[in-house]
Design a protein around this motif. Structure first.
Motif, PDB file in Angstrom:
ATOM      1  N   MET A  47     -57.142  52.430 -44.710  1.00 22.04           N
ATOM      2  CA  MET A  47     -57.076  53.347 -43.572  1.00 22.04           C
ATOM      3  C   MET A  47     -56.431  54.670 -43.955  1.00 22.04           C
ATOM      4  O   MET A  47     -55.582  54.725 -44.845  1.00 22.04           O
ATOM      5  CB  MET A  47     -56.264  52.725 -42.421  1.00 22.04           C
ATOM      6  CG  MET A  47     -56.873  51.483 -41.815  1.00 22.04           C
ATOM      7  SD  MET A  47     -58.441  51.790 -41.009  1.00 22.04           S
ATOM      8  CE  MET A  47     -59.535  50.874 -42.062  1.00 22.04           C
ATOM      9  N   LEU A  48     -56.819  55.730 -43.264  1.00 20.92           N
ATOM     10  CA  LEU A  48     -56.238  57.048 -43.456  1.00 20.92           C
ATOM     11  C   LEU A  48     -54.738  57.014 -43.138  1.00 20.92           C
ATOM     12  O   LEU A  48     -53.927  57.609 -43.843  1.00 20.92           O
ATOM     13  CB  LEU A  48     -56.951  58.061 -42.543  1.00 20.92           C
ATOM     14  CG  LEU A  48     -56.438  59.480 -42.571  1.00 20.92           C
ATOM     15  CD1 LEU A  48     -56.691  60.098 -43.942  1.00 20.92           C
ATOM     16  CD2 LEU A  48     -57.122  60.294 -41.487  1.00 20.92           C
ATOM     17  N   ASP A  49     -54.369  56.327 -42.075  1.00 19.11           N
ATOM     18  CA  ASP A  49     -52.972  56.165 -41.670  1.00 19.11           C
ATOM     19  C   ASP A  49     -52.689  54.665 -41.551  1.00 19.11           C
ATOM     20  O   ASP A  49     -52.768  54.103 -40.457  1.00 19.11           O
ATOM     21  CB  ASP A  49     -52.735  56.877 -40.332  1.00 19.11           C
ATOM     22  CG  ASP A  49     -51.303  56.773 -39.853  1.00 19.11           C
ATOM     23  OD1 ASP A  49     -50.437  56.283 -40.603  1.00 19.11           O
ATOM     24  OD2 ASP A  49     -51.042  57.182 -38.705  1.00 19.11           O
ATOM     25  N   PRO A  50     -52.383  53.994 -42.654  1.00 16.45           N
ATOM     26  CA  PRO A  50     -52.192  52.542 -42.615  1.00 16.45           C
ATOM     27  C   PRO A  50     -51.113  52.082 -41.637  1.00 16.45           C
ATOM     28  O   PRO A  50     -51.219  50.993 -41.072  1.00 16.45           O
ATOM     29  CB  PRO A  50     -51.802  52.190 -44.048  1.00 16.45           C
ATOM     30  CG  PRO A  50     -52.292  53.313 -44.879  1.00 16.45           C
ATOM     31  CD  PRO A  50     -52.226  54.524 -43.999  1.00 16.45           C
ATOM     32  N   THR A  87     -58.347  61.431 -38.116  1.00 17.93           N
ATOM     33  CA  THR A  87     -57.822  62.729 -38.537  1.00 17.93           C
ATOM     34  C   THR A  87     -57.352  63.584 -37.366  1.00 17.93           C
ATOM     35  O   THR A  87     -56.522  64.461 -37.540  1.00 17.93           O
ATOM     36  CB  THR A  87     -58.889  63.529 -39.321  1.00 17.93           C
ATOM     37  OG1 THR A  87     -60.055  63.640 -38.518  1.00 17.93           O
ATOM     38  CG2 THR A  87     -59.214  62.852 -40.622  1.00 17.93           C
ATOM     39  N   MET A  88     -57.856  63.324 -36.167  1.00 22.71           N
ATOM     40  CA  MET A  88     -57.462  64.087 -34.983  1.00 22.71           C
ATOM     41  C   MET A  88     -56.221  63.492 -34.309  1.00 22.71           C
ATOM     42  O   MET A  88     -55.728  64.046 -33.336  1.00 22.71           O
ATOM     43  CB  MET A  88     -58.620  64.127 -33.983  1.00 22.71           C
ATOM     44  CG  MET A  88     -59.894  64.725 -34.552  1.00 22.71           C
ATOM     45  SD  MET A  88     -59.699  66.460 -34.969  1.00 22.71           S
ATOM     46  CE  MET A  88     -59.725  67.164 -33.353  1.00 22.71           C
ATOM     47  N   GLY A  89     -55.745  62.357 -34.787  1.00 23.32           N
ATOM     48  CA  GLY A  89     -54.558  61.737 -34.208  1.00 23.32           C
ATOM     49  C   GLY A  89     -54.858  60.664 -33.181  1.00 23.32           C
ATOM     50  O   GLY A  89     -53.966  59.949 -32.750  1.00 23.32           O
TER      51      GLY A  89
END
Length: 138
Positions: free
Chosen positions: A39-42, A72-74
């Protein structure tokens, strides 16, 4: 008397009365951890559900994963993955179509994770083991 014997047998051998054997829970947890680590933000990864399917015509059981993570947009983006028992347990990931459904996962001719194919949920067994296998924090 027969009931007492059955209870004693179950206490000594818990697998004697369990449901049909499924895939190795540790392998399933390792695949959930692999999804986490990609994941981009694990740190935002949430494992929503893990299901076992009914055996296919070939007798193979697949594992269906539902998860979400920050994009990526949160915001949160949902994803799906399947460990396909008919394809040597290959792990494949899927993204939603415009309809909000997942072609190849729960929509389509050979989609293994259609609701009619799901047998049981094993999230409670998998999630604690997967957390211990996470390699990335962020």
């Amino acid at each position: 008397m027969k009931f007492l014997l059955l209870v004693v047998l179950a206490a000594e051998h818990p697998m004697a009365i369990s449901q049909s054997p499924g895939p190795d829970i540790h392998r399933v947890a390792a695949n959930a951890a692999r999804l986490h680590d990609t994941m981009l933000d694990p740190a935002s990864f949430v494992l929503d559900a893990v299901y076992l399917t009914k055996p296919s015509k070939r007798g193979n059981v697949s594992v269906c994963y539902e998860y979400r993570s920050h994009n990526t947009m949160g915001g949160y983006s949902a994803g799906r993955a399947v460990e396909d028992g008919d394809d040597h347990n290959r792990l494949s990931t899927y993204t939603a179509a415009e309809s909000g459904r997942y072609p190849g996962y729960n929509v389509g001719w050979v989609a293994p994770c259609k609701s009619k194919n799901l047998d049981r949920e094993i999230t409670a067994d998998v999630a604690p083991l997967a957390v211990a296998l996470y390699r990335k924090e962020r």
